[in-house]
Design a protein around this motif. Structure first.
Motif, PDB file in Angstrom:
ATOM      1  N   ALA A 113       0.885  -1.124  -0.049  1.00  0.00           N
ATOM      2  CA  ALA A 113      -0.069  -0.017   0.103  1.00  0.00           C
ATOM      3  C   ALA A 113       0.896   1.236   0.094  1.00  0.00           C
ATOM      4  O   ALA A 113       0.540   2.128  -0.623  1.00  0.00           O
ATOM      5  N   ALA A 114       1.886   1.013   0.856  1.00  0.00           N
ATOM      6  CA  ALA A 114       2.980   2.533   0.857  1.00  0.00           C
ATOM      7  C   ALA A 114       3.647   2.798  -0.387  1.00  0.00           C
ATOM      8  O   ALA A 114       3.765   3.700  -1.050  1.00  0.00           O
ATOM      9  N   GLN A 115       3.832   1.451  -1.070  1.00  0.00           N
ATOM     10  CA  GLN A 115       4.674   1.547  -2.292  1.00  0.00           C
ATOM     11  C   GLN A 115       3.610   2.234  -3.599  1.00  0.00           C
ATOM     12  O   GLN A 115       3.848   2.931  -4.409  1.00  0.00           O
ATOM     13  N   ALA A 116       2.416   1.626  -3.587  1.00  0.00           N
ATOM     14  CA  ALA A 116       1.676   2.072  -4.331  1.00  0.00           C
ATOM     15  C   ALA A 116       1.118   3.760  -4.334  1.00  0.00           C
ATOM     16  O   ALA A 116       1.191   4.316  -5.122  1.00  0.00           O
ATOM     17  N   ALA A 117       0.934   3.870  -3.082  1.00  0.00           N
ATOM     18  CA  ALA A 117       0.596   5.879  -2.648  1.00  0.00           C
ATOM     19  C   ALA A 117       1.837   6.251  -3.031  1.00  0.00           C
ATOM     20  O   ALA A 117       1.738   7.492  -3.784  1.00  0.00           O
ATOM     21  N   ALA A 118       3.357   6.055  -2.928  1.00  0.00           N
ATOM     22  CA  ALA A 118       4.421   6.760  -3.426  1.00  0.00           C
ATOM     23  C   ALA A 118       4.644   6.623  -4.989  1.00  0.00           C
ATOM     24  O   ALA A 118       4.931   7.591  -5.267  1.00  0.00           O
ATOM     25  N   HIS A 119       4.045   5.512  -5.418  1.00  0.00           N
ATOM     26  CA  HIS A 119       4.401   5.564  -7.050  1.00  0.00           C
ATOM     27  C   HIS A 119       3.308   6.415  -7.580  1.00  0.00           C
ATOM     28  O   HIS A 119       3.537   7.262  -8.526  1.00  0.00           O
ATOM     29  N   HIS A 120       2.195   6.554  -6.915  1.00  0.00           N
ATOM     30  CA  HIS A 120       1.012   7.406  -7.476  1.00  0.00           C
ATOM     31  C   HIS A 120       1.454   8.756  -7.404  1.00  0.00           C
ATOM     32  O   HIS A 120       1.269   9.625  -8.220  1.00  0.00           O
ATOM     33  N   GLN A 121       2.099   9.101  -6.191  1.00  0.00           N
ATOM     34  CA  GLN A 121       2.376  10.639  -5.840  1.00  0.00           C
ATOM     35  C   GLN A 121       3.573  10.929  -6.834  1.00  0.00           C
ATOM     36  O   GLN A 121       3.804  12.098  -7.133  1.00  0.00           O
ATOM     37  N   GLU A 136      -8.090   4.745  -5.655  1.00  0.00           N
ATOM     38  CA  GLU A 136      -8.237   3.530  -6.646  1.00  0.00           C
ATOM     39  C   GLU A 136      -7.107   2.827  -6.752  1.00  0.00           C
ATOM     40  O   GLU A 136      -6.889   1.616  -6.748  1.00  0.00           O
ATOM     41  N   PHE A 137      -6.025   3.562  -6.907  1.00  0.00           N
ATOM     42  CA  PHE A 137      -4.605   2.813  -7.035  1.00  0.00           C
ATOM     43  C   PHE A 137      -4.114   2.157  -5.895  1.00  0.00           C
ATOM     44  O   PHE A 137      -3.908   0.945  -6.187  1.00  0.00           O
ATOM     45  N   VAL A 138      -4.456   2.758  -4.699  1.00  0.00           N
ATOM     46  CA  VAL A 138      -4.194   2.208  -3.334  1.00  0.00           C
ATOM     47  C   VAL A 138      -5.139   0.954  -3.322  1.00  0.00           C
ATOM     48  O   VAL A 138      -4.548  -0.393  -2.897  1.00  0.00           O
ATOM     49  N   ASP A 139      -6.197   0.961  -3.596  1.00  0.00           N
ATOM     50  CA  ASP A 139      -7.220  -0.039  -3.289  1.00  0.00           C
ATOM     51  C   ASP A 139      -6.841  -1.201  -4.288  1.00  0.00           C
ATOM     52  O   ASP A 139      -7.012  -2.441  -3.783  1.00  0.00           O
ATOM     53  N   ASP A 245      -7.585   3.818   3.898  1.00  0.00           N
ATOM     54  CA  ASP A 245      -8.043   5.070   4.475  1.00  0.00           C
ATOM     55  C   ASP A 245      -6.727   5.933   4.889  1.00  0.00           C
ATOM     56  O   ASP A 245      -6.892   7.081   4.610  1.00  0.00           O
ATOM     57  N   PHE A 246      -5.858   5.165   5.295  1.00  0.00           N
ATOM     58  CA  PHE A 246      -4.589   6.108   5.727  1.00  0.00           C
ATOM     59  C   PHE A 246      -3.735   6.684   4.521  1.00  0.00           C
ATOM     60  O   PHE A 246      -3.447   7.754   4.628  1.00  0.00           O
ATOM     61  N   PHE A 247      -3.709   5.922   3.595  1.00  0.00           N
ATOM     62  CA  PHE A 247      -2.978   6.282   2.502  1.00  0.00           C
ATOM     63  C   PHE A 247      -3.499   6.869   1.477  1.00  0.00           C
ATOM     64  O   PHE A 247      -3.155   7.887   0.610  1.00  0.00           O
ATOM     65  N   ALA A 248      -5.118   6.741   1.389  1.00  0.00           N
ATOM     66  CA  ALA A 248      -5.722   7.647   0.656  1.00  0.00           C
ATOM     67  C   ALA A 248      -6.287   8.919   0.858  1.00  0.00           C
ATOM     68  O   ALA A 248      -6.330  10.014   0.267  1.00  0.00           O
ATOM     69  N   THR A 249      -6.306   9.110   2.436  1.00  0.00           N
ATOM     70  CA  THR A 249      -6.691  10.103   2.903  1.00  0.00           C
ATOM     71  C   THR A 249      -5.830  10.924   4.049  1.00  0.00           C
ATOM     72  O   THR A 249      -6.050  12.015   4.446  1.00  0.00           O
ATOM     73  N   GLY A 250      -4.940   9.999   4.348  1.00  0.00           N
ATOM     74  CA  GLY A 250      -4.049  10.649   5.568  1.00  0.00           C
ATOM     75  C   GLY A 250      -4.120  10.174   6.966  1.00  0.00           C
ATOM     76  O   GLY A 250      -3.360  10.534   7.700  1.00  0.00           O
ATOM     77  N   SER A 251      -5.367   9.504   7.102  1.00  0.00           N
ATOM     78  CA  SER A 251      -5.629   9.111   8.583  1.00  0.00           C
ATOM     79  C   SER A 251      -6.689   8.005   8.439  1.00  0.00           C
ATOM     80  O   SER A 251      -7.393   7.848   7.292  1.00  0.00           O
TER      81      SER A 251
END
Length: 260
Positions: A113-121, A136-139, A245-251
């Motif tokens: 999940a962290a790698q997906a969020a970082a990759h998207h960013q 959607e990407f993290v999901d 929820d954490f990686f999509a919204t920050g919390s």
């Protein structure tokens, strides 16, 4: 009169000797001796016995492996997830997950999940971001991670199910074939005394017992691990939802509610 009594007594003694001899022929040691000294007379029974031995070894191997894996998962799972959420800094939390053993599933789900969020960013403004938003990407990454770890939990379950369902019938095959051979011998020799019948029939019935001894532990272990896997999969889903929820919204959802 005395002669008749002696004759009956001697006949009873002979019958008792036959019964004792027949009882000895019904033991497992006698079956093993027959297999090792006369293998040509028991091809089917030997094949059945070897199959059951192999099945028993395979099932006990996976019983031990899955027991160790589930024990380690229960011992470390709650600690890993709680430490991740209790770590105030996200980078430190991710670093903690990277330090976990490769066999630990919760850390792998979090890292995906962290790698997906970082990759998207990193690809903001690209076609990737235009086609899929962060949620959607993290999901998608979490779904793949949960599916992968759930599949890893299934290791050996097919073997246990196969052994539990087939071992009794394999043992029964050895029994039927043994009794069939015993009937042929009785018909060929014309001897149907207890000492002639007990040995082959006893050897045949032992095969059914061996099949049950192989199948019962496999069935019990399969049911136990299936229940344990359902609980673990539920924990995967809960953890994945919180991670989303954490990686999509920050919390996490609960944290956002507490802040309000």
């Amino acid at each position: 009169m005395l002669q008749e009594i002696l004759t009956i007594a001697s006949a009873g003694a002979a019958g008792g000797g036959n019964a004792a001899s027949a009882l000895k022929q019904m033991g497992v040691d006698h079956l093993i001796t027959e297999f090792t000294t006369k293998p040509g007379e028991y091809p089917v029974q030997i094949a059945v016995a070897l199959t059951l031995i192999i099945q028993s070894a395979m099932s006990w191997y996976w019983i031990v492996v899955n027991f160790i894996k589930n024990s380690a998962l229960r011992r470390r799972g709650d600690s890993v997830t709680s430490t991740f959420w209790e770590t105030p800094n996200a980078q430190d939390a991710i670093r903690f997950m990277e330090e976990q053993p490769k066999s630990e599933p919760f850390s792998k789900i979090a890292l995906d999940a962290a790698q997906a969020a970082a990759h998207h960013q990193r690809h903001e403004g690209s076609r990737l971001v235009e086609s899929l938003n962060r949620s959607e990407f993290v999901d998608r990454a979490l779904r793949q991670a949960v599916t992968r770890e759930s599949m890893n939990l299934e290791s050996g379950m097919t073997v246990l199910a196969t052994v539990g369902s087939t071992a009794p019938f394999i043992g029964l095959l050895g029994t039927v074939w043994g009794i069939y051979g015993a009937l042929i011998k009785i018909g060929a020799t014309g001897q149907a005394s207890i000492d002639a019948v007990a040995g082959p029939v006893g050897e045949a019935l032992i095969m059914t017992a061996v099949g049950l001894f192989v199948a019962i532990p496999a069935v019990l272990a399969y049911n136990f691990f299936m229940r344990a896997n359902r609980i673990t999969n539920s924990q995967f889903d809960t953890f994945a939802h919180d991670l989303h929820d954490f990686f999509a919204t920050g919390s996490r959802v609960g944290e956002a509610a507490n802040k309000r």
